[in-house]
Scaffold this active site. Structure first.
Site, mmCIF file in Angstrom:
data_model
loop_
_atom_site.group_PDB
_atom_site.id
_atom_site.type_symbol
_atom_site.label_atom_id
_atom_site.label_comp_id
_atom_site.label_asym_id
_atom_site.label_seq_id
_atom_site.Cartn_x
_atom_site.Cartn_y
_atom_site.Cartn_z
ATOM 1 N N SER A 1 0.649 -1.005 0.080
ATOM 2 C CA SER A 1 -0.007 -0.016 -0.050
ATOM 3 C C SER A 1 0.922 1.192 0.079
ATOM 4 O O SER A 1 2.167 0.937 -0.010
ATOM 5 C CB SER A 1 -0.958 -0.164 1.359
ATOM 6 O OG SER A 1 -0.011 0.172 2.419
ATOM 7 N N LYS A 2 0.030 2.280 0.229
ATOM 8 C CA LYS A 2 0.864 3.477 -0.194
ATOM 9 C C LYS A 2 2.132 3.655 1.068
ATOM 10 O O LYS A 2 3.005 4.354 0.746
ATOM 11 C CB LYS A 2 0.115 4.751 0.217
ATOM 12 C CG LYS A 2 -0.528 5.022 -1.130
ATOM 13 C CD LYS A 2 -1.191 6.691 -0.996
ATOM 14 C CE LYS A 2 -2.077 6.906 -2.307
ATOM 15 N NZ LYS A 2 -3.400 6.883 -2.206
ATOM 16 N N ARG A 3 1.831 3.249 2.134
ATOM 17 C CA ARG A 3 2.769 3.271 3.291
ATOM 18 C C ARG A 3 4.218 2.665 2.774
ATOM 19 O O ARG A 3 5.097 2.885 3.415
ATOM 20 C CB ARG A 3 2.315 2.314 4.438
ATOM 21 C CG ARG A 3 1.456 2.818 5.282
ATOM 22 C CD ARG A 3 0.893 2.000 6.204
ATOM 23 N NE ARG A 3 0.501 0.450 6.047
ATOM 24 C CZ ARG A 3 1.181 -0.489 6.111
ATOM 25 N NH1 ARG A 3 2.184 -0.613 6.744
ATOM 26 N NH2 ARG A 3 0.584 -1.654 5.517
ATOM 27 N N HIS A 4 3.997 1.709 1.750
ATOM 28 C CA HIS A 4 5.449 1.167 1.341
ATOM 29 C C HIS A 4 6.320 2.028 0.154
ATOM 30 O O HIS A 4 7.047 1.489 -0.114
ATOM 31 C CB HIS A 4 5.293 -0.278 0.752
ATOM 32 C CG HIS A 4 4.449 -0.916 1.931
ATOM 33 N ND1 HIS A 4 3.134 -1.407 1.843
ATOM 34 C CD2 HIS A 4 5.011 -1.670 3.009
ATOM 35 C CE1 HIS A 4 3.021 -2.283 2.753
ATOM 36 N NE2 HIS A 4 4.044 -2.494 3.518
#
Ligand code: GLU
Length: 469
Positions: free
Chosen positions: A238-241
């Site tokens: 996800s965007k966190r990565h």
């Protein structure tokens, strides 16, 4: 075997992300490997969430990745007449029916189903009623009640679904619009798709789709469900990565071939080989080598692979990839031969095109800004003599080539008693403003006589005006 026909059917509800791009790449590669066809279809039936901006972003990303399609793009929003025709076919053959149960009633049934068997099912109230169309009626598919539906998945093996656990799902809403599982099947049938490779988040849809194929008298395609891509912490990517859109990687200076190579390796392997050219991938890609465990997206590995691709690509092929980054920095490039020789000095030491463009700045800037460290260490009075002597030597040279330049430096070394490094460092600072750069002879050759001499003279003046030592 018939010609392989694959497809990529993104929903235009956002940019193309890593997982979607990998699905596109797998289908495209397989079609190319098998000398088949690859079809692009935009699944834009969800009009509330679909946007033209997303459609454009998807095209832009595919184009950058070098994924071309043989047919399409088809837009589901333009195919409602076809879906209507197929809904009618199922109604006519008694394999679909109108249902007038109110949403509240259905909700109630689903709750009861959930309590009884853990499955929120429609209970079949209208199945045998033979109702006609009314304003509020939906159309349901008459699903198999007994037995099993088997998904023969080329990646996951056979997955058996108990038909009892499925229900008569809706294929058309009361406003007449068809539902997702139905349109996918109609499209895949009418487009002749015989190979469906997609993310394994679609496994649960597949038994419904298989039933629809059977009801419509069509042959099943080969299905392959690819495990999701995970982040390094093993949760769904996800965007966190990190940056997730494909074009964000373009903007960060990744080469499309490197990104493509990395995407493929997130779920497909060929021994322990990591580096593949585009052609090699086309030659070697088969469905058998898609793995059963999820790929883990690792930015460091991607970066290392990008560096390898930058190294491996002939400089003349890097020109078009580097150009946008130079233009962004307002450098004017008139001469692509010059740019190629610039690249030749930088391609072994740049992990991204952004790094390369930054490192190339001194080739294009008219005024060299000296780094503080370079001034302190090398642009000092003791450098004046070697710099002045070198200017003289270089001015006398007809041609700037390695042998001539070496000789010029040698002469300066002999008359000053200094080692090469002691001369090369202030020269580097004068020419690039930095303490690190490609090899000094390489830079001199690429910059050419006029620029080199003018920069050396400026450095001499700078030292005379500023040096305090
Ligand atoms: N439109 C679907 C998605 O973007 C793909 C459906 C399919 O591959 O069957 O997830």
């Amino acid at each position: 075997m018939d010609k392989v026909i694959t497809r990529f059917p993104p929903s235009p509800t956002g940019y193309l992300h890593v997982g979607g791009a990998r699905t596109a790449v797998f289908n495209w590669l397989y079609a190319r490997h098998m000398k088949g066809q690859f079809i692009l279809r935009i699944e834009d039936t969800d009009t509330k969430r679909s946007t033209q901006e997303s459609v454009d972003a998807i095209f832009e990303a595919l184009e950058w990745l070098g994924i071309d399609w043989d047919e399409g793009p088809y837009f589901q929003s333009k195919r409602f007449h076809i879906y209507r025709e197929y809904i009618q076919k199922l109604l006519d053959s008694g394999q679909a029916y109108y249902c007038t149960c109110s949403p509240e009633k259905v909700e109630d049934m689903r709750k009861k189903g959930m309590a009884a068997s853990g499955k929120p099912k429609y209970d079949g109230t209208c199945r045998e009623k033979n109702l006609s169309k009314t304003d509020n009626a939906v159309i349901r598919f008459k699903a198999q009640v007994n037995g099993t539906t088997v998904l023969e998945d080329v990646i996951k093996g056979n997955i058996v679904f108990q038909n009892q656990e499925l229900d008569d799902f809706i294929i058309a809403r009361s406003d007449g619009t068809p539902t997702y599982n139905f349109v996918v099947v109609v499209d895949d049938i009418t487009m002749g798709i015989n190979t469906v490779i997609r993310g394994d988040d679609h496994v649960m849809n597949t038994p419904k789709q298989i039933m629809l194929y059977k009801a419509l008298g069509s042959q099943l395609p080969t299905f392959g469900h690819v495990p999701m891509v995970l982040g390094k912490d093993r949760t769904r990517l996800s965007k966190r990565h990190g940056a997730m859109s494909v074009t964000a990687y373009r903007d960060m200076g990744y080469l499309p071939d490197a990104f493509l190579n990395y995407l493929v390796r997130l779920g497909w392997s060929y021994g322990d080989q990591e580096f593949f050219t585009r052609n090699e991938l086309i030659e070697k890609f088969t469905l058998e080598n898609i793995g059963r465990s999820p790929g883990v997206f690792d930015q460091d590995k991607l970066l290392a692979l990008n560096a390898d691709h930058i190294k491996a690509k002939p400089p003349n092929k890097l020109v078009k990839h580097l150009l946008p980054f130079l233009k962004e920095r307002d450098y004017e490039i008139q001469d692509s031969a010059f740019l190629e020789s610039v690249i030749e000095t930088l391609n072994k030491r740049s992990k991204t095109l952004v790094e390369m463009a930054d490192a190339a700045s001194f080739y294009f800037e008219d005024t060299i800004i000296y780094e503080e460290k370079a001034v302190k260490k090398f642009l000092k009075t003791s450098s004046l003599e070697p710099l002045k002597l070198l200017i003289k030597q270089l001015e006398a040279l007809e041609q700037f080539n390695e042998a001539n330049l070496e000789n010029a430096f040698k002469t300066v070394m002999e008359s000053t008693g200094l080692k090469l490094g002691k001369i090369a460092q202030p020269v580097r600072a004068a020419l690039t403003g930095k303490t690190a750069s490609p090899g000094i002879f390489e830079i001199i050759e690429v910059l050419g006589k006029d620029r080199v001499i003018s920069r050396l003279k400026k450095a001499v003046k700078f030292i005379e005006d500023n040096a305090k030592d």
